[in-house]
Design a protein around this motif. Sequence first.
Motif, PDB file in Angstrom:
ATOM      1  N   GLU A 346       0.810  -1.214   0.000  1.00 34.88           N
ATOM      2  CA  GLU A 346       0.000   0.000   0.000  1.00 34.88           C
ATOM      3  C   GLU A 346       0.845   1.267   0.000  1.00 34.88           C
ATOM      4  OE1 GLU A 346      -3.056   0.425  -0.648  1.00 34.88           O
ATOM      5  OE2 GLU A 346      -3.501  -1.712  -0.739  1.00 34.88           O
ATOM      6  N   ILE A 347       2.030   1.233   0.606  1.00 31.53           N
ATOM      7  CA  ILE A 347       2.927   2.388   0.532  1.00 31.53           C
ATOM      8  C   ILE A 347       3.350   2.614  -0.913  1.00 31.53           C
ATOM      9  CG2 ILE A 347       5.213   3.267   1.181  1.00 31.53           C
ATOM     10  CD1 ILE A 347       4.824   1.796   3.861  1.00 31.53           C
ATOM     11  N   ASP A 348       3.650   1.520  -1.613  1.00 33.50           N
ATOM     12  CA  ASP A 348       4.010   1.612  -3.031  1.00 33.50           C
ATOM     13  C   ASP A 348       2.871   2.253  -3.834  1.00 33.50           C
ATOM     14  OD1 ASP A 348       5.704   1.255  -5.172  1.00 33.50           O
ATOM     15  OD2 ASP A 348       5.092  -0.804  -5.564  1.00 33.50           O
ATOM     16  N   LYS A 349       1.636   1.851  -3.562  1.00 36.34           N
ATOM     17  CA  LYS A 349       0.490   2.386  -4.298  1.00 36.34           C
ATOM     18  C   LYS A 349       0.192   3.831  -3.909  1.00 36.34           C
ATOM     19  CE  LYS A 349      -1.809  -2.003  -5.218  1.00 36.34           C
ATOM     20  NZ  LYS A 349      -3.043  -2.797  -5.067  1.00 36.34           N
ATOM     21  N   GLU A 350       0.323   4.142  -2.627  1.00 36.55           N
ATOM     22  CA  GLU A 350       0.063   5.516  -2.186  1.00 36.55           C
ATOM     23  C   GLU A 350       1.072   6.478  -2.801  1.00 36.55           C
ATOM     24  OE1 GLU A 350      -2.320   7.882   0.803  1.00 36.55           O
ATOM     25  OE2 GLU A 350      -2.568   6.112  -0.455  1.00 36.55           O
ATOM     26  N   PHE A 351       2.328   6.048  -2.863  1.00 39.38           N
ATOM     27  CA  PHE A 351       3.362   6.879  -3.486  1.00 39.38           C
ATOM     28  C   PHE A 351       3.026   7.110  -4.966  1.00 39.38           C
ATOM     29  CE2 PHE A 351       7.411   7.674  -5.579  1.00 39.38           C
ATOM     30  CZ  PHE A 351       8.010   8.587  -4.729  1.00 39.38           C
ATOM     31  N   LEU A 352       2.518   6.081  -5.622  1.00 42.88           N
ATOM     32  CA  LEU A 352       2.123   6.207  -7.025  1.00 42.88           C
ATOM     33  C   LEU A 352       0.964   7.185  -7.182  1.00 42.88           C
ATOM     34  CD1 LEU A 352       2.487   5.194  -9.944  1.00 42.88           C
ATOM     35  CD2 LEU A 352       0.935   3.321  -9.406  1.00 42.88           C
ATOM     36  N   ARG A 353       0.014   7.152  -6.240  1.00 41.77           N
ATOM     37  CA  ARG A 353      -1.101   8.097  -6.295  1.00 41.77           C
ATOM     38  C   ARG A 353      -0.610   9.537  -6.156  1.00 41.77           C
ATOM     39  NH1 ARG A 353      -3.265   4.290  -2.118  1.00 41.77           N
ATOM     40  NH2 ARG A 353      -4.508   2.763  -3.247  1.00 41.77           N
ATOM     41  N   ILE A 354       0.357   9.736  -5.281  1.00 44.46           N
ATOM     42  CA  ILE A 354       0.835  11.090  -4.992  1.00 44.46           C
ATOM     43  C   ILE A 354       1.727  11.617  -6.110  1.00 44.46           C
ATOM     44  CG2 ILE A 354       2.279  12.449  -3.423  1.00 44.46           C
ATOM     45  CD1 ILE A 354       1.371  10.490  -1.195  1.00 44.46           C
ATOM     46  N   SER A 355       2.645  10.786  -6.579  1.00 37.38           N
ATOM     47  CA  SER A 355       3.682  11.264  -7.501  1.00 37.38           C
ATOM     48  C   SER A 355       3.501  10.802  -8.941  1.00 37.38           C
ATOM     49  CB  SER A 355       5.058  10.794  -7.016  1.00 37.38           C
ATOM     50  OG  SER A 355       5.168   9.390  -7.133  1.00 37.38           O
ATOM     51  N   THR A 356       2.609   9.823  -9.174  1.00 38.19           N
ATOM     52  CA  THR A 356       2.404   9.141 -10.458  1.00 38.19           C
ATOM     53  C   THR A 356       3.638   8.335 -10.875  1.00 38.19           C
ATOM     54  OG1 THR A 356       3.173  10.875 -12.012  1.00 38.19           O
ATOM     55  CG2 THR A 356       0.898  11.036 -11.215  1.00 38.19           C
ATOM     56  N   VAL A 357       4.544   8.101  -9.945  1.00 38.42           N
ATOM     57  CA  VAL A 357       5.754   7.329 -10.226  1.00 38.42           C
ATOM     58  C   VAL A 357       5.763   6.106  -9.311  1.00 38.42           C
ATOM     59  CG1 VAL A 357       8.281   7.335 -10.065  1.00 38.42           C
ATOM     60  CG2 VAL A 357       7.084   9.347 -10.942  1.00 38.42           C
ATOM     61  N   PRO A 358       6.005   4.889  -9.832  1.00 34.78           N
ATOM     62  CA  PRO A 358       6.084   3.706  -8.964  1.00 34.78           C
ATOM     63  C   PRO A 358       7.292   3.796  -8.054  1.00 34.78           C
ATOM     64  CG  PRO A 358       6.743   3.144 -11.209  1.00 34.78           C
ATOM     65  CD  PRO A 358       6.221   4.548 -11.256  1.00 34.78           C
ATOM     66  N   LEU A 359       7.135   3.411  -6.813  1.00 30.11           N
ATOM     67  CA  LEU A 359       8.203   3.570  -5.820  1.00 30.11           C
ATOM     68  C   LEU A 359       9.275   2.486  -5.923  1.00 30.11           C
ATOM     69  CD1 LEU A 359       9.469   4.824  -3.285  1.00 30.11           C
ATOM     70  CD2 LEU A 359       7.849   3.472  -1.915  1.00 30.11           C
ATOM     71  N   LEU A 360       8.919   1.249  -5.615  1.00 28.79           N
ATOM     72  CA  LEU A 360       9.934   0.200  -5.459  1.00 28.79           C
ATOM     73  C   LEU A 360      10.614  -0.155  -6.773  1.00 28.79           C
ATOM     74  CD1 LEU A 360       8.162  -2.159  -2.894  1.00 28.79           C
ATOM     75  CD2 LEU A 360       9.875  -0.402  -2.467  1.00 28.79           C
ATOM     76  N   SER A 361       9.844  -0.307  -7.845  1.00 31.12           N
ATOM     77  CA  SER A 361      10.467  -0.695  -9.108  1.00 31.12           C
ATOM     78  C   SER A 361      11.409   0.390  -9.618  1.00 31.12           C
ATOM     79  CB  SER A 361       9.402  -1.021 -10.156  1.00 31.12           C
ATOM     80  OG  SER A 361       8.558   0.097 -10.377  1.00 31.12           O
ATOM     81  N   ARG A 362      11.008   1.664  -9.530  1.00 25.74           N
ATOM     82  CA  ARG A 362      11.881   2.763  -9.962  1.00 25.74           C
ATOM     83  C   ARG A 362      13.104   2.874  -9.052  1.00 25.74           C
ATOM     84  NH1 ARG A 362      11.279   8.095 -12.043  1.00 25.74           N
ATOM     85  NH2 ARG A 362       9.904   7.159 -13.604  1.00 25.74           N
ATOM     86  N   PHE A 363      12.891   2.773  -7.754  1.00 23.11           N
ATOM     87  CA  PHE A 363      13.979   2.913  -6.783  1.00 23.11           C
ATOM     88  C   PHE A 363      15.077   1.883  -7.035  1.00 23.11           C
ATOM     89  CE2 PHE A 363      16.152   2.397  -2.764  1.00 23.11           C
ATOM     90  CZ  PHE A 363      16.187   3.673  -2.206  1.00 23.11           C
ATOM     91  N   PHE A 364      14.687   0.617  -7.165  1.00 23.58           N
ATOM     92  CA  PHE A 364      15.688  -0.439  -7.309  1.00 23.58           C
ATOM     93  C   PHE A 364      16.300  -0.472  -8.701  1.00 23.58           C
ATOM     94  CE2 PHE A 364      13.208  -2.486  -3.731  1.00 23.58           C
ATOM     95  CZ  PHE A 364      14.129  -2.113  -2.773  1.00 23.58           C
ATOM     96  N   TYR A 365      15.499  -0.167  -9.705  1.00 26.24           N
ATOM     97  CA  TYR A 365      16.049  -0.151 -11.067  1.00 26.24           C
ATOM     98  C   TYR A 365      17.139   0.907 -11.185  1.00 26.24           C
ATOM     99  CZ  TYR A 365      16.417   0.525 -16.102  1.00 26.24           C
ATOM    100  OH  TYR A 365      16.901   0.662 -17.381  1.00 26.24           O
ATOM    101  N   GLU A 366      16.857   2.129 -10.735  1.00 28.01           N
ATOM    102  CA  GLU A 366      17.820   3.215 -10.852  1.00 28.01           C
ATOM    103  C   GLU A 366      19.015   3.003  -9.920  1.00 28.01           C
ATOM    104  OE1 GLU A 366      17.812   5.516 -13.053  1.00 28.01           O
ATOM    105  OE2 GLU A 366      15.821   5.177 -13.910  1.00 28.01           O
ATOM    106  N   LEU A 367      18.753   2.505  -8.707  1.00 32.37           N
ATOM    107  CA  LEU A 367      19.853   2.253  -7.767  1.00 32.37           C
ATOM    108  C   LEU A 367      20.826   1.234  -8.334  1.00 32.37           C
ATOM    109  CD1 LEU A 367      21.020   2.829  -4.914  1.00 32.37           C
ATOM    110  CD2 LEU A 367      19.687   0.863  -4.109  1.00 32.37           C
ATOM    111  N   ASP A 368      20.302   0.141  -8.892  1.00 31.62           N
ATOM    112  CA  ASP A 368      21.166  -0.882  -9.468  1.00 31.62           C
ATOM    113  C   ASP A 368      21.867  -0.380 -10.727  1.00 31.62           C
ATOM    114  OD1 ASP A 368      20.432  -2.555  -7.454  1.00 31.62           O
ATOM    115  OD2 ASP A 368      19.027  -3.734  -8.608  1.00 31.62           O
ATOM    116  N   LEU A 369      21.197   0.514 -11.451  1.00 29.80           N
ATOM    117  CA  LEU A 369      21.800   1.086 -12.651  1.00 29.80           C
ATOM    118  C   LEU A 369      23.030   1.919 -12.295  1.00 29.80           C
ATOM    119  CD1 LEU A 369      21.085   1.114 -15.729  1.00 29.80           C
ATOM    120  CD2 LEU A 369      20.002   3.331 -15.319  1.00 29.80           C
ATOM    121  N   TYR A 370      22.955   2.654 -11.195  1.00 25.01           N
ATOM    122  CA  TYR A 370      24.067   3.515 -10.776  1.00 25.01           C
ATOM    123  C   TYR A 370      25.109   2.784  -9.931  1.00 25.01           C
ATOM    124  CZ  TYR A 370      21.581   7.749 -12.272  1.00 25.01           C
ATOM    125  OH  TYR A 370      20.957   8.729 -13.005  1.00 25.01           O
ATOM    126  N   THR A 371      24.802   1.566  -9.476  1.00 21.97           N
ATOM    127  CA  THR A 371      25.686   0.871  -8.536  1.00 21.97           C
ATOM    128  C   THR A 371      27.124   0.712  -9.032  1.00 21.97           C
ATOM    129  OG1 THR A 371      23.957  -0.294  -7.326  1.00 21.97           O
ATOM    130  CG2 THR A 371      26.095  -1.373  -7.420  1.00 21.97           C
TER     131      THR A 371
END
Length: 532
Positions: A346-371
């Motif tokens: 629900e935190i993931d969905k609430e963040f999406l409602r607020i920002s229109t951006v998915p939280l966990l998938s974006r966070f981990f994709y970009e973090l691993d991309l920059y690692t």
Amino acid sequence: MFVNMMAQPIRLRIILGEDDARKLILPAGISDSIEELCQEVKTNFGVQQDFRLQYQDPDFGNEFVNLTAISEINDKATLKVVYLDSVQLQSFTEDEGVTCQPVRSPTHSFSSSSADTDNTRPVSSSGSSPSTRLSVWPSVFTVPRFSYEAELQLEKANAEFIAGGTHLTPSPKLKSHLLERLAEEIIKFKVYPTDNDLNEVAEALVKQHPCLREQGSFNGCYGWKISLKYKMANVRSKLRGLGCAEVLVNSLKNKAQDKSQAALNVKKPRRAEVNYCPQYPKGETTDSLEKERIALLSEVQKRNNDNIVTMKMQKTFSYRRQEVIQGQPFIADFKSRWPALFTEKEIDKEFLRISTVPLLSRFFYELDLYTPRMMELFRGKGGVAGRKMRHIMVAISKDDTIHTRRACILKSLCVYLNEDHEKLVKEYTNTEANTEAMEQTVMGVYVIHQEAAEPGDDPENIGVLIEGVEVLTGLRSIAIACALLFGLIYCLNLSYPPELKCTFEVLQKIIMKLDGQRLSSKAQFLKNKLMG
């Protein structure tokens, strides 16, 4: 939802409607079935209606054909969402293939009256305010089309400017119309645009219509920016009179009794929140939404009830959001009123409602991309900070799992930004002596180890503390806990902790790419290094 980052990421272009195509990143690779892919589309873009997917078939000149096999999709493929009415749904289900059934979803399109085209219609906004926004401020602002009369005047004036350099001095009527249309377009993204936002709009205007460039302005559009600034203030006054929650919250009668301090407590988006303080859904009142909240308390206790919980959380989003912004409740009180929010899903969905951006998938994709690049920077750092980071990175040599690597990167990031990683991730042993220390924690991730644990052993518990309250517990990794803490800051409208301000700025603006155009000197320096 945890994503296996070892899979090859897939990037898809999804056409949701006329003039509405978006990028979908699947960090874990393509789904195993069309139904799962449909669910990804629903979750990321807020689709509620029945629809089918079409793909571009090279055998027919890349014309769109109904998708019946997941093997037809490759990286960077273009898919089209075709919405179905009830008649089409029955026909398609019986004769043609897979239909994506509707579910309640986090976000909905900004209100629109566009006509149906090729059986493709705007996403339904049922259960949401018609003013709910769909996307963040665009990287390139698109100047809207003006009235037919105005476009004719501008077309003629542009031709004269190209031929002889003659500038247009717009009449009051024309200027008023241009500002009105620009304001309407701005409102689709935010009610409180920044100076940079208004400057982008003004620059886009004179770039598209060079006849409007100002001769006495240092950049050719400063006067347009000031005019837009006053226009937006007038628009907010009108919206306040109409009861728009996002501006009504800042009216003097909703401020403290000391009116001289009213300007110091302006409540408006600070971190690229798209739906900061939304209106109630059509036909809903405070009393009706309070009844939904009470019903939600019992629904959350039931097993296998995720769909109903998600539906009610979506319906009460505006009610919950206004409570957070206007009431500024204590965390313990808010958790008791909205226990359904405090889960990973629900935190993931609430963040999406607020920002229109998915939280966990974006966070981990970009973090691993920059690692890989981050690890190079951390290894090359000297002095005390370099020694601290090398000490943190030792854990990777002992346990090179994705969980450990992400945790080490996040801790080292704090150190690289001259902040204390122990303020972000607080580690304890499972003794009673730690209870008081945890209760004193304002915000952070906690990790509890067994007292005699060896290096590399799994922790006994991982969770999130806010105002001394364990808002989340039993999480799977430190990285997930950090991502959810970041999401909760948005969900609860909290300020970044001062001692971790730079770290959270980097997570927001570089990792999550929210309001990434304006960076502090530290964040900009890191971004330059990452891009170098």
